[in-house]
Scaffold this motif. Structure first.
Motif, PDB file in Angstrom:
ATOM      1  N   SER A  88      -8.919  -0.635   3.100  1.00  0.00           N
ATOM      2  CA  SER A  88      -8.249   0.434   4.001  1.00  0.00           C
ATOM      3  C   SER A  88      -6.656  -0.113   4.198  1.00  0.00           C
ATOM      4  CB  SER A  88      -8.891   0.735   5.270  1.00  0.00           C
ATOM      5  OG  SER A  88     -10.274   0.928   4.899  1.00  0.00           O
ATOM      6  N   HIS A  89      -6.476  -1.241   4.640  1.00  0.00           N
ATOM      7  CA  HIS A  89      -5.247  -1.565   4.859  1.00  0.00           C
ATOM      8  C   HIS A  89      -4.220  -1.559   3.605  1.00  0.00           C
ATOM      9  CE1 HIS A  89      -1.824  -4.555   5.438  1.00  0.00           C
ATOM     10  NE2 HIS A  89      -1.537  -3.728   6.384  1.00  0.00           N
ATOM     11  N   LEU A  90      -4.863  -2.023   2.258  1.00  0.00           N
ATOM     12  CA  LEU A  90      -4.215  -2.075   1.186  1.00  0.00           C
ATOM     13  C   LEU A  90      -3.789  -0.995   0.437  1.00  0.00           C
ATOM     14  CD1 LEU A  90      -3.219  -3.975  -0.821  1.00  0.00           C
ATOM     15  CD2 LEU A  90      -5.252  -3.971  -1.971  1.00  0.00           C
ATOM     16  N   LEU A  91      -4.673   0.411   0.975  1.00  0.00           N
ATOM     17  CA  LEU A  91      -4.379   1.549   0.393  1.00  0.00           C
ATOM     18  C   LEU A  91      -3.395   2.479   1.085  1.00  0.00           C
ATOM     19  CD1 LEU A  91      -5.282   4.116  -1.452  1.00  0.00           C
ATOM     20  CD2 LEU A  91      -7.192   4.794   0.312  1.00  0.00           C
ATOM     21  N   VAL A  92      -3.323   2.047   2.269  1.00  0.00           N
ATOM     22  CA  VAL A  92      -2.224   2.673   3.364  1.00  0.00           C
ATOM     23  C   VAL A  92      -0.697   2.042   2.850  1.00  0.00           C
ATOM     24  CG1 VAL A  92      -1.313   2.533   5.533  1.00  0.00           C
ATOM     25  CG2 VAL A  92      -3.566   3.173   5.455  1.00  0.00           C
ATOM     26  N   VAL A  93      -0.936   0.541   2.733  1.00  0.00           N
ATOM     27  CA  VAL A  93       0.395  -0.058   2.246  1.00  0.00           C
ATOM     28  C   VAL A  93       0.934   0.606   0.776  1.00  0.00           C
ATOM     29  CG1 VAL A  93       1.343  -2.261   1.324  1.00  0.00           C
ATOM     30  CG2 VAL A  93      -0.142  -2.305   3.191  1.00  0.00           C
ATOM     31  N   THR A  94       0.059   0.781  -0.082  1.00  0.00           N
ATOM     32  CA  THR A  94       0.332   1.080  -1.471  1.00  0.00           C
ATOM     33  C   THR A  94       0.997   2.663  -1.297  1.00  0.00           C
ATOM     34  OG1 THR A  94      -1.519  -0.058  -2.400  1.00  0.00           O
ATOM     35  CG2 THR A  94      -0.476   1.847  -3.679  1.00  0.00           C
ATOM     36  N   LEU A  95       0.314   3.494  -0.305  1.00  0.00           N
ATOM     37  CA  LEU A  95       0.982   4.824  -0.389  1.00  0.00           C
ATOM     38  C   LEU A  95       2.364   4.743   0.250  1.00  0.00           C
ATOM     39  CD1 LEU A  95      -2.243   6.705   0.957  1.00  0.00           C
ATOM     40  CD2 LEU A  95      -1.071   6.970  -1.345  1.00  0.00           C
ATOM     41  N   PHE A  96       2.455   4.034   1.364  1.00  0.00           N
ATOM     42  CA  PHE A  96       3.747   4.020   2.348  1.00  0.00           C
ATOM     43  C   PHE A  96       4.985   3.229   1.336  1.00  0.00           C
ATOM     44  CE2 PHE A  96       6.471   2.110   5.495  1.00  0.00           C
ATOM     45  CZ  PHE A  96       6.973   3.251   6.163  1.00  0.00           C
ATOM     46  N   TYR A  97       4.502   2.125   1.032  1.00  0.00           N
ATOM     47  CA  TYR A  97       5.601   1.411   0.267  1.00  0.00           C
ATOM     48  C   TYR A  97       5.809   1.992  -1.109  1.00  0.00           C
ATOM     49  CZ  TYR A  97       5.912  -2.574   3.605  1.00  0.00           C
ATOM     50  OH  TYR A  97       6.150  -3.317   4.578  1.00  0.00           O
ATOM     51  N   GLY A  98       4.855   2.522  -1.625  1.00  0.00           N
ATOM     52  CA  GLY A  98       5.259   3.149  -2.960  1.00  0.00           C
ATOM     53  C   GLY A  98       6.339   4.152  -2.876  1.00  0.00           C
ATOM     54  N   SER A  99       6.018   5.233  -2.046  1.00  0.00           N
ATOM     55  CA  SER A  99       6.971   6.261  -1.852  1.00  0.00           C
ATOM     56  C   SER A  99       8.518   5.963  -1.069  1.00  0.00           C
ATOM     57  CB  SER A  99       6.350   7.409  -0.960  1.00  0.00           C
ATOM     58  OG  SER A  99       5.899   6.912   0.256  1.00  0.00           O
ATOM     59  N   GLY A 100       8.332   4.648  -0.345  1.00  0.00           N
ATOM     60  CA  GLY A 100       9.525   4.359   0.255  1.00  0.00           C
ATOM     61  C   GLY A 100      10.442   3.659  -0.756  1.00  0.00           C
ATOM     62  N   SER A 101       9.825   2.838  -1.481  1.00  0.00           N
ATOM     63  CA  SER A 101      10.497   1.886  -2.479  1.00  0.00           C
ATOM     64  C   SER A 101      11.314   2.802  -3.797  1.00  0.00           C
ATOM     65  CB  SER A 101       9.466   0.964  -3.137  1.00  0.00           C
ATOM     66  OG  SER A 101       8.971   0.032  -2.202  1.00  0.00           O
ATOM     67  N   ILE A 102      10.608   3.886  -4.083  1.00  0.00           N
ATOM     68  CA  ILE A 102      10.995   4.851  -4.937  1.00  0.00           C
ATOM     69  C   ILE A 102      12.350   5.372  -4.277  1.00  0.00           C
ATOM     70  CG2 ILE A 102      10.874   6.868  -6.438  1.00  0.00           C
ATOM     71  CD1 ILE A 102       7.742   5.890  -6.634  1.00  0.00           C
TER      72      ILE A 102
END
Length: 330
Positions: free
Chosen positions: A258-272
């Motif tokens: 669950s935590h890894l999925l949240v991290v992927t969604l948040f950091y992915g869009s923010g990094s781009i």
């Protein structure tokens, strides 16, 4: 520098304020669409996601605070994350909804600075808090015998305070740095909230130092926590693969997924959004990404954590059941 003195310093008017210097005192957000039906449809969708996000995060925080069984480090950080998501969405979405259904799309310079501060404050705090949550899971799985000592109540409180403190410092610094610039016009922000890149595009003169400051802050506050999270999950994966019991492996992976999925969604869009070169920025893509990390991820977080976590679901049922009983007794 206090918040009040900072915002007083950044307050201006949209006419001549010095002899040879024009500075915009009011901005206006760009229209989403010239078609009224599209704006109304978007308003309805965003409003629904906003209400789901507020309700879900508030219920999770309430369930954790009122359930003694959830007074553990993992749920302490989850409660902080839920409170962050509430502040994060409330700093952006209400003004966005107003702009969608009203001709009043303007915002004062001081109001824009306030919005930027809170958006940056909550966003950077979330980056740090997600890293603290990864460290907690890494300690629980890789060093279970030392977990109670390493993740004591005091340590958890300090990690949360450091996360909130970093967010406040970066928010104040970035806001002060951006609004020390002159904005000579046009007044229209090609976005739906006061984000850093679209405001820099409206500034007069050389903004290279400000752009460098935004990039450095993004590297330090987005990339650094993300690398800590990745290193934590590499250690977790190694530890899980060495577990002899399939049940233990499944439980450990289920706890972290669950935590890894949240991290992927948040950091992915923010990094781009904040780490790609300026030349590759486009208003349409920036708006789409911003919608994702301000609205969609905040709505998905409580769904992800509640649906994949039996303890949270049980606490939510107890909390909702208790509220029903109390309402009937009244």
């Amino acid at each position: 520098m206090t918040c009040s003195s900072l915002f007083q310093e950044m307050s201006v008017n949209c006419s001549l304020w010095q002899e040879n210097s024009l500075s915009v005192k009011r901005f206006a957000f760009a229209k989403f669409s010239e078609v009224p039906g599209e704006c109304f449809l978007l308003f309805t969708l965003i409003l629904l996601m906003f209400l789901v996000s507020l309700t879900g995060n508030a219920l999770i925080a309430l369930a954790i605070f009122t359930s003694p069984a959830l007074h553990t480090p993992m749920y302490f950080f989850l409660a902080n994350l839920s409170l962050l998501e509430i502040g994060y969405t409330c700093s952006v979405i209400p003004k966005m909804l107003q702009s969608l259904v009203s001709e009043s799309r303007g915002i004062s310079r001081e109001g824009c600075a306030t919005q930027m501060f809170f958006f940056t404050f909550f966003g950077i705090t979330e980056c740090s808090l997600l890293a603290a949550m990864a460290f907690d899971r890494c300690t629980a799985i890789c060093s279970p015998l030392h977990y109670a000592v390493r993740m004591s109540r005091g340590v958890c409180a300090h990690l949360a305070m450091v996360s909130w403190g970093i967010g406040c410092i970066v928010g104040l610094g970035q806001t002060n740095f951006i609004f020390s610039l002159d904005f000579c016009g046009p007044c229209e922000i090609d976005h739906f909230f006061c984000d850093l890149p679209p405001l820099l595009a409206l500034a007069c003169g050389d903004t290279s130092q400000n752009e460098a400051a935004v990039f450095v802050a993004a590297v330090l506050c987005i990339s650094s926590p993300f690398l800590l999270i990745i290193s934590s999950y590499v250690r977790i994966l190694i530890a899980v693969l060495m577990m002899p019991s399939p049940e233990g492996r499944h439980k450990a992976l289920s706890t972290c997924s669950s935590h890894l999925l949240v991290v992927t969604l948040f950091y992915g869009s923010g990094s781009i959004t904040y780490l790609r070169p300026k030349t590759s920025h486009s208003p349409g893509m920036d708006k789409l990404l911003a919608l994702f990390y301000t609205v969609v991820t905040s709505m998905l977080n409580p769904i992800i954590y509640s649906l994949r976590n039996k303890e949270v679901k049980a606490a939510l049922r107890r909390t909702l059941g208790l509220r029903k009983v109390l309402s009937r007794n009244r």
